[in-house]
Design an enzyme around this catalytic site. Structure first.
Site, PDB file in Angstrom:
ATOM      1  CE1 TYR B 278     -22.519  25.065  -8.931  1.00 49.22           C
ATOM      2  CE2 TYR B 278     -23.833  25.156  -6.929  1.00 49.22           C
ATOM      3  CZ  TYR B 278     -23.744  25.172  -8.310  1.00 49.22           C
ATOM      4  OH  TYR B 278     -24.883  25.292  -9.055  1.00 49.22           O
ATOM      5  CE1 TYR B 320     -25.478  12.233  -8.435  1.00 49.73           C
ATOM      6  CE2 TYR B 320     -25.039  14.502  -7.800  1.00 49.73           C
ATOM      7  CZ  TYR B 320     -25.779  13.335  -7.648  1.00 49.73           C
ATOM      8  OH  TYR B 320     -26.786  13.277  -6.730  1.00 49.73           O
TER       9      TYR B 320
END
Ligand SMILES: [Zn+2]
Lengths: 117, 374
Positions: B278, B320
């Site tokens: 993350y 992304y």
């Protein structure tokens, strides 16, 4: 109004103290995070500590905060850590020594902040 | 471990103009099609970020009546936790086929606030919000400042994480920054400061997006259309909601969640071929690489500079997609890497993948180890 906030009107920074094990904590809770005991009192902080870390905020989360300003974690000499602001001009760095100062709120309560020692 | 992931899909990403339910539906139907299953096969459902009754809400929308649900709320780490819970539910016989889904239209709906969500009754609102921290970035900023101080690291070490993420995004046509061109360390350093030492370029994207995965027993998975991706192990750690609660900003819960996952799988960091970590902020990656044992304390800057481990191979939350909670998309990319579907960004021969979700202000951590079926 909790005793903690009430004491700020007199310029006293309180830490919660466990009568069972002596643990000091902030923020105030209904139990001691050291031993789970619920017999809790207060101890006044000497208002000295060190900057654990800090950040200069450049964007305002709300109208009452005008950037840039400094948000910090201050580790009091008694042990507990407070989230706070650092005030005054300084070239701030981690582990810097600081002392208690106060900012008065609209309702007369005061907010503990810290300045360079 | 006897449970496998058998389907995975993203929804539309970026700026979609879609509702949360439409994005959820895209991801769910995509994952079911990928697995060769239908809604009628789904008897377990886990999701978050929809409403107060998130799993119930999605079950109603899909017109299913699941035998098992979970809406544990733990920010971006919730979806890694759902994998653990789903594996347990399937192994216990409570359900056979679990759908884990997520969707957010935060970019299109402009629903993100710099102060975060303040709930009046919490100690943080009473004792911390008066000081004006940005939530969550100011906490990560303080962790970064402490990291620079403790290890003699430089802002360049943080910036390199964003540079590496962009390199991967340029290989992924679905990435929000696919056509943005390379990023340099100087670009990151020159980007507007938000909460020092973190600039805009040290922060994840704010986009719409969603995803879904399907889990079932490994035995059944072997009869489905995709190669099974086996759940090898998982671990969690929950640490703090307050910004002043952690004694040491440089000892996040990833240390314990990683150890627990490795122990269950009988693996260590040296066995991981590809990781999905993350990356809410650049500092999150440095702390997580160290927390999960890929390198020692203070070594992550150099570790990233050497590109010592392929991680965040889709371009990550930095380049992304970051739809509010990114945890599910970590799992989607881990699954695809283990199936060898990633084209130009494929890590050759990946056998073991790690997905690590982080929620809140380093508040919740969940590590999942996945592997190919041997
Ligand atoms: Zn006690």
């Amino acid at each position: 109004m909790t005793p903690w906030w009430e004491a700020t009107r007199e310029g006293r920074l309180l830490l919660q103290r466990c009568e069972g094990c002596g643990h000091l904590q902030h923020y105030p809770r209904a139990l001691c995070t050291g031993c789970g005991g619920t017999d809790l009192g207060w101890q006044e902080s000497a208002g000295r500590g060190a900057v654990d870390s800090f950040t200069v905020v450049h964007r305002s989360p709300s109208p009452e905060h005008a950037p840039p300003y400094v948000v910090a974690r201050v580790r009091l000499d008694e042990g507990p850590i407070l989230l706070t602001n650092l005030v005054g001009d300084a070239d701030w760095h981690c582990d810097q020594r600081v002392r208690l100062a106060w900012r008065t709120l609209d309702d007369g309560r005061r907010l503990p902040v810290f300045e360079q020692e | 471990m006897s449970v496998a992931v058998v389907g995975a899909a993203e929804s539309e990403l970026g700026v979609t103009g879609k509702t949360i339910m439409e994005l959820q539906t895209q991801a769910i139907t995509g994952a079911l099609a990928d697995a060769g299953l239908s809604l009628a096969d789904v008897d377990g459902l886990a999701t978050a970020g929809v409403s107060r009754f998130s799993a119930t809400q999605v079950a109603d929308y899909l017109g299913i009546r699941p035998a098992w649900t979970d809406s544990t709320f733990a920010g971006g780490s919730a979806f890694e936790m759902y994998v653990a819970r789903a594996a347990q539910a399937i192994e216990a016989g409570q359900c056979t086929t679990v759908l884990i889904s997520y969707g957010s239209n935060q970019r299109s709906a402009r629903s993100r606030s710099l102060a975060g969500v303040l709930e009046p009754h919490t100690p943080e609102t009473e004792f911390e919000s008066p000081y004006g921290p940005l939530y969550p970035i100011s906490y990560y900023a303080m962790a970064a400042q402490r990291y620079l101080h403790a290890h003699g690291a430089k802002r360049e070490d943080l910036a390199e994480v964003a540079v590496a993420a962009r390199e991967w995004a340029l290989l992924n046509p679905r990435a929000y920054r696919y056509e943005a061109g390379p990023l340099t360390v100087d670009d990151v350093l020159a980007s507007p400061m938000v909460s020092s030492p973190l600039t805009v370029a040290d922060c994840c994207l704010v986009t719409d997006g969603g995803g879904a995965i399907i889990l079932t027993s490994l035995e059944r998975a072997r009869d489905l259309r995709r190669p099974p991706v086996v759940v090898l192990g998982y671990g969690e750690a929950t640490t703090n909601t307050g910004m002043a609660s952690a004694g040491d900003l440089l000892e996040p819960g990833s240390i314990m969640s990683g150890r627990r996952a490795y122990a269950m799988a009988g693996l260590g960091p040296q066995d991981v071929d590809v990781a999905q970590l993350y990356d809410s902020f650049t500092i999150t990656v440095l702390l997580t690489l160290e927390g999960l044992g890929f390198c020692g304390p203070g070594e992550a800057g150099d570790f990233v500079r050497r590109r010592a481990l392929p991680y965040n191979t889709n371009g990550g939350g930095l380049s992304y997609c970051h739809p509010g909670m990114y945890g599910l998309l970590l799992l989607v990319e881990a699954v695809r890497q283990l199936r060898g579907e990633c084209g130009p960004r494929q890590v050759d021969g990946a056998q073991v993948a790690l997905a690590h979700g982080t929620g809140g202000i380093l508040s919740t951590h969940a590590t999942v180890l996945l592997g190919v079926d041997r």
